[in-house]
Scaffold this motif. Structure first.
Motif, PDB file in Angstrom:
ATOM      1  N   ILE A 204       0.891  -1.277  -0.300  1.00 46.45           N
ATOM      2  CA  ILE A 204      -0.342   0.348  -0.387  1.00 46.45           C
ATOM      3  C   ILE A 204       1.453   1.218  -0.294  1.00 46.45           C
ATOM      4  N   ALA A 205       1.601   1.933  -1.417  1.00 44.92           N
ATOM      5  CA  ALA A 205       1.806   2.582  -1.711  1.00 44.92           C
ATOM      6  C   ALA A 205       0.904   4.035  -0.972  1.00 44.92           C
ATOM      7  N   ALA A 206      -0.591   4.499  -0.785  1.00 42.28           N
ATOM      8  CA  ALA A 206      -0.997   5.760  -0.554  1.00 42.28           C
ATOM      9  C   ALA A 206      -2.282   5.269   0.179  1.00 42.28           C
ATOM     10  N   LEU A 207      -2.433   6.426   0.583  1.00 45.24           N
ATOM     11  CA  LEU A 207      -4.174   6.196   1.454  1.00 45.24           C
ATOM     12  C   LEU A 207      -4.122   7.846   0.950  1.00 45.24           C
ATOM     13  N   VAL A 208      -5.447   7.623   0.197  1.00 47.43           N
ATOM     14  CA  VAL A 208      -6.198   8.708  -0.406  1.00 47.43           C
ATOM     15  C   VAL A 208      -7.148   9.630   0.017  1.00 47.43           C
ATOM     16  N   ASN A 209      -7.083  11.061   0.170  1.00 47.27           N
ATOM     17  CA  ASN A 209      -9.198  11.055  -0.137  1.00 47.27           C
ATOM     18  C   ASN A 209      -9.337  11.813  -1.494  1.00 47.27           C
ATOM     19  N   ASP A 210     -10.630  11.686  -1.850  1.00 49.69           N
ATOM     20  CA  ASP A 210     -10.961  11.281  -2.976  1.00 49.69           C
ATOM     21  C   ASP A 210     -10.907  12.620  -4.005  1.00 49.69           C
ATOM     22  N   THR A 211     -10.927  13.449  -3.347  1.00 46.20           N
ATOM     23  CA  THR A 211     -10.487  14.932  -4.031  1.00 46.20           C
ATOM     24  C   THR A 211      -9.155  15.402  -4.410  1.00 46.20           C
ATOM     25  N   MET A 460      -2.630   7.128  -8.881  1.00 43.56           N
ATOM     26  CA  MET A 460      -1.392   7.870  -9.935  1.00 43.56           C
ATOM     27  C   MET A 460      -0.551   8.444  -8.458  1.00 43.56           C
ATOM     28  N   ILE A 461      -1.539   8.499  -7.239  1.00 37.58           N
ATOM     29  CA  ILE A 461      -0.683   8.956  -6.364  1.00 37.58           C
ATOM     30  C   ILE A 461       0.262   7.490  -5.911  1.00 37.58           C
ATOM     31  N   ALA A 462       0.105   6.328  -5.670  1.00 40.58           N
ATOM     32  CA  ALA A 462       0.646   5.511  -5.733  1.00 40.58           C
ATOM     33  C   ALA A 462       1.916   5.264  -6.482  1.00 40.58           C
ATOM     34  N   MET A 463       1.802   5.748  -7.478  1.00 39.23           N
ATOM     35  CA  MET A 463       3.119   5.253  -8.860  1.00 39.23           C
ATOM     36  C   MET A 463       4.030   6.460  -8.074  1.00 39.23           C
ATOM     37  N   MET A 464       3.399   7.349  -7.584  1.00 40.11           N
ATOM     38  CA  MET A 464       4.268   8.455  -7.748  1.00 40.11           C
ATOM     39  C   MET A 464       5.231   8.970  -5.826  1.00 40.11           C
ATOM     40  N   ALA A 465       4.351   7.649  -5.511  1.00 41.27           N
ATOM     41  CA  ALA A 465       4.702   7.397  -3.772  1.00 41.27           C
ATOM     42  C   ALA A 465       5.819   6.253  -3.769  1.00 41.27           C
ATOM     43  N   HIS A 466       5.937   5.112  -4.763  1.00 41.91           N
ATOM     44  CA  HIS A 466       6.513   4.031  -5.003  1.00 41.91           C
ATOM     45  C   HIS A 466       8.230   5.026  -5.679  1.00 41.91           C
ATOM     46  N   LYS A 467       8.268   5.805  -7.055  1.00 40.39           N
ATOM     47  CA  LYS A 467       9.253   6.848  -7.460  1.00 40.39           C
ATOM     48  C   LYS A 467       9.482   7.346  -6.813  1.00 40.39           C
ATOM     49  N   ALA A 468       9.005   8.344  -5.764  1.00 41.54           N
ATOM     50  CA  ALA A 468       9.838   8.624  -4.381  1.00 41.54           C
ATOM     51  C   ALA A 468      10.173   8.002  -3.326  1.00 41.54           C
ATOM     52  N   ALA A 469      10.215   7.034  -3.167  1.00 46.56           N
ATOM     53  CA  ALA A 469      10.277   6.192  -2.378  1.00 46.56           C
ATOM     54  C   ALA A 469      11.497   5.299  -3.053  1.00 46.56           C
ATOM     55  N   LEU A 470      11.767   4.684  -4.117  1.00 45.36           N
ATOM     56  CA  LEU A 470      12.601   4.629  -4.792  1.00 45.36           C
ATOM     57  C   LEU A 470      14.256   5.648  -4.473  1.00 45.36           C
ATOM     58  N   ALA A 471      14.260   6.972  -5.211  1.00 44.82           N
ATOM     59  CA  ALA A 471      14.268   7.853  -4.902  1.00 44.82           C
ATOM     60  C   ALA A 471      15.157   8.293  -3.662  1.00 44.82           C
ATOM     61  N   LYS A 472      14.738   7.619  -2.901  1.00 41.05           N
ATOM     62  CA  LYS A 472      15.133   7.981  -1.228  1.00 41.05           C
ATOM     63  C   LYS A 472      16.421   7.137  -0.655  1.00 41.05           C
ATOM     64  N   ALA A 473      15.442   5.724  -1.310  1.00 41.52           N
ATOM     65  CA  ALA A 473      16.110   4.882  -1.230  1.00 41.52           C
ATOM     66  C   ALA A 473      17.510   4.646  -1.655  1.00 41.52           C
ATOM     67  N   GLU A 474      18.109   5.748  -2.993  1.00 37.84           N
ATOM     68  CA  GLU A 474      18.647   5.271  -3.920  1.00 37.84           C
ATOM     69  C   GLU A 474      20.043   6.463  -3.233  1.00 37.84           C
ATOM     70  N   LYS A 475      19.731   7.406  -2.264  1.00 35.94           N
ATOM     71  CA  LYS A 475      20.145   8.489  -1.470  1.00 35.94           C
ATOM     72  C   LYS A 475      21.036   7.504  -1.159  1.00 35.94           C
TER      73      LYS A 475
END
Length: 475
Positions: A204-211, A460-475
């Motif tokens: 579960i990469a993201a918890l999302v509000n519908d708006t 979409m938010i799951a995709m962005m959160a996953h990419k952000a997590a990967l980028a953070k892990a690479e640092k």
């Protein structure tokens, strides 16, 4: 500031009714009660901007202005497959979205009925059911490699105190749910635990509000989108805010410049300073399950508009102005006049207003109606719907004036049945913005119908959160 754009008040003509003099007088009075003048709109926008500032500054403000932890904007070039999970009513919806780039995507989805005993039983049982549904969906539709962990966005349409992009504790249940051992617990951790116990390779990469989801979903096809709005059974809005303006933010050192803020704007004007509450609105509010709360929502959302019309109609019946003073069981019941009736009534252009007659006499069982009666009911529906649109425009105006996006233009994504189906709703929105800012500025504000924002936005938010997590892990 909005004062830089304000135009002169625009005079709107009260419609004529081919009925009695009393009916015309009643319509004139109702039109003025439900009308939001340009001057009133300016006052509302100014108050809205003040309340936004308070909500961004500290907790406990009327407008909560909740940080969503969603940062960055889609470019439309993203690719990949992501799951979305939408829980918030009778059905659980599981979707797989494939992002194809160039703002294009495809979707597979399946609905699963949530049994009543699951809604009121143990939270663990509900989470296990959700996990089983996701497992079934992946088996039937999924094309992922077994070795890959599937990234999922979870739209959880209940009040949540969100503490990270994929963390949030349940505040209280709504919509007929009342599971045990869930309040004040992290809903993501509970569901993720079910996935782990059942050996289902989903994160579960993201918890999302519908708006927020509506904003992000539209941004994939229209990267310039800066605001998302729900105008359906309820109402809310989200927009991109500069992190430097969220003075209550305590997230530590951050590398991003902006974050999506969930306004929860249905709570606007709790203090009743500027909203044009009529006696019919006051009655709706008093008899609601949450008196003196969500006043803005009660003036513009689909759950309440029909009830406002019903209260006005009943008042005119009591004055012997409508239906010769005769009502019906359907009209006398709370929520008896459905908001959906309003759209059918407003578009009726038949010579004798036959569709309106059918709703009033055949559906609601009013004994008889005259042509003047039907005209008056139509005029009431127009006035109530038009007010909803003009008040919605005030919220849009406040956000865009606050962010400074008026001169450059803005793309606003809207999802919801009121916006989609009430006749001329967008026209009324644009008219109000024209009065506030002038035609040139108003024409630069583009509205886009964003159906199913909660599903696609979660992916979409799951995709962005996953990419952000990967980028953070690479640092």
């Amino acid at each position: 500031m909005i004062s830089e754009y304000c135009q002169n008040d625009v005079k709107h003509v009260v419609p004529d009714i081919d009925g009695t003099a009393e009916q015309q007088e009643a319509m004139t009075s109702l039109f003025h009660q439900f009308n939001v003048t340009t001057a009133s709109a300016r006052t509302i926008v100014k108050q809205f901007m003040e309340e936004m500032g308070k909500g961004l500054d500290h907790e406990g403000a009327t407008l909560p202005m909740i940080p969503s932890f969603v940062t960055g904007r889609p470019t439309g070039s993203e690719k990949g497959k992501y799951l979305a999970l939408d829980l918030g009513g009778t059905n659980l919806r599981v979707c797989e979205f494939e992002l194809k780039g160039d703002g294009e995507f495809s979707v597979h989805q399946q609905k699963y009925v949530v049994a009543q005993e699951l809604k009121t039983g143990e939270m663990r049982h509900l989470c296990d059911f959700i996990a089983d549904c996701v497992d079934n969906f992946i088996t039937e539709y999924g094309t992922h490699h077994i070795s890959e962990k599937i990234q999922l966005g979870f739209t959880f349409s209940f009040p949540v105190n969100q503490t990270d992009i994929n963390r949030g504790t349940l505040m209280h249940w709504t919509k007929g749910f009342n599971c045990n051992n869930a309040i004040n617990k992290d809903v993501v951790i509970m569901l993720q635990d079910s996935f782990l116990r059942k050996n289902i390779s989903v994160n579960i990469a993201a918890l999302v509000n519908d708006t927020v989801g509506t904003l992000m979903a539209n941004a994939y096809s229209h990267p310039q989108t800066s605001m998302g709005i729900i105008l359906g059974t309820g109402t809310n809005a989200a927009y991109y805010e500069k992190l430097s303006n969220i003075t209550k933010w305590r997230g530590g050192d951050q590398v991003f410049e902006e974050m999506v803020v969930n306004m929860e704007w249905g709570a606007f004007d709790l203090e009743r300073r500027v909203l044009p509450m009529t006696m019919y609105d006051n009655k709706v509010d008093r008899e609601s399950i949450n008196p003196r709360q969500q006043l803005f929502e009660k003036l513009i959302s689909g759950m309440y508009l029909g009830e406002v019309v019903r209260n006005a109609v009943i008042h005119l019946i009591d004055q012997l102005i409508l239906f010769n003073g005769e009502s019906s069981t359907g009209l006398n019941e709370q929520w008896g006049f459905e908001t959906a009736y309003m759209s059918t009534i407003v578009v009726d252009e038949t010579p004798e207003l036959e569709k309106i007659r059918h709703i009033l006499e055949d559906t609601l069982q009013v004994p008889s109606t005259t042509f003047g009666d039907r005209q008056l009911v139509k005029s009431i529906c127009i006035a109530v719907g038009r007010r909803a649109a003009r008040l919605s425009a005030c919220g849009v105006a406040a956000v865009l004036a606050h962010t400074g996006e008026l001169e450059a233009g803005a793309n606003v994504a809207i999802d919801g049945s009121v916006y989609e189906f009430f006749p001329k709703f967008q026209t009324y929105l644009t008219e109000t913005l024209d009065e506030l800012f002038g035609q040139e500025v108003a024409q630069g504000i583009k509205f886009t119908l964003a159906r199913d924002g909660s599903g696609f936005g979660a992916a979409m938010i799951a995709m962005m959160a996953h990419k952000a997590a990967l980028a953070k892990a690479e640092k």
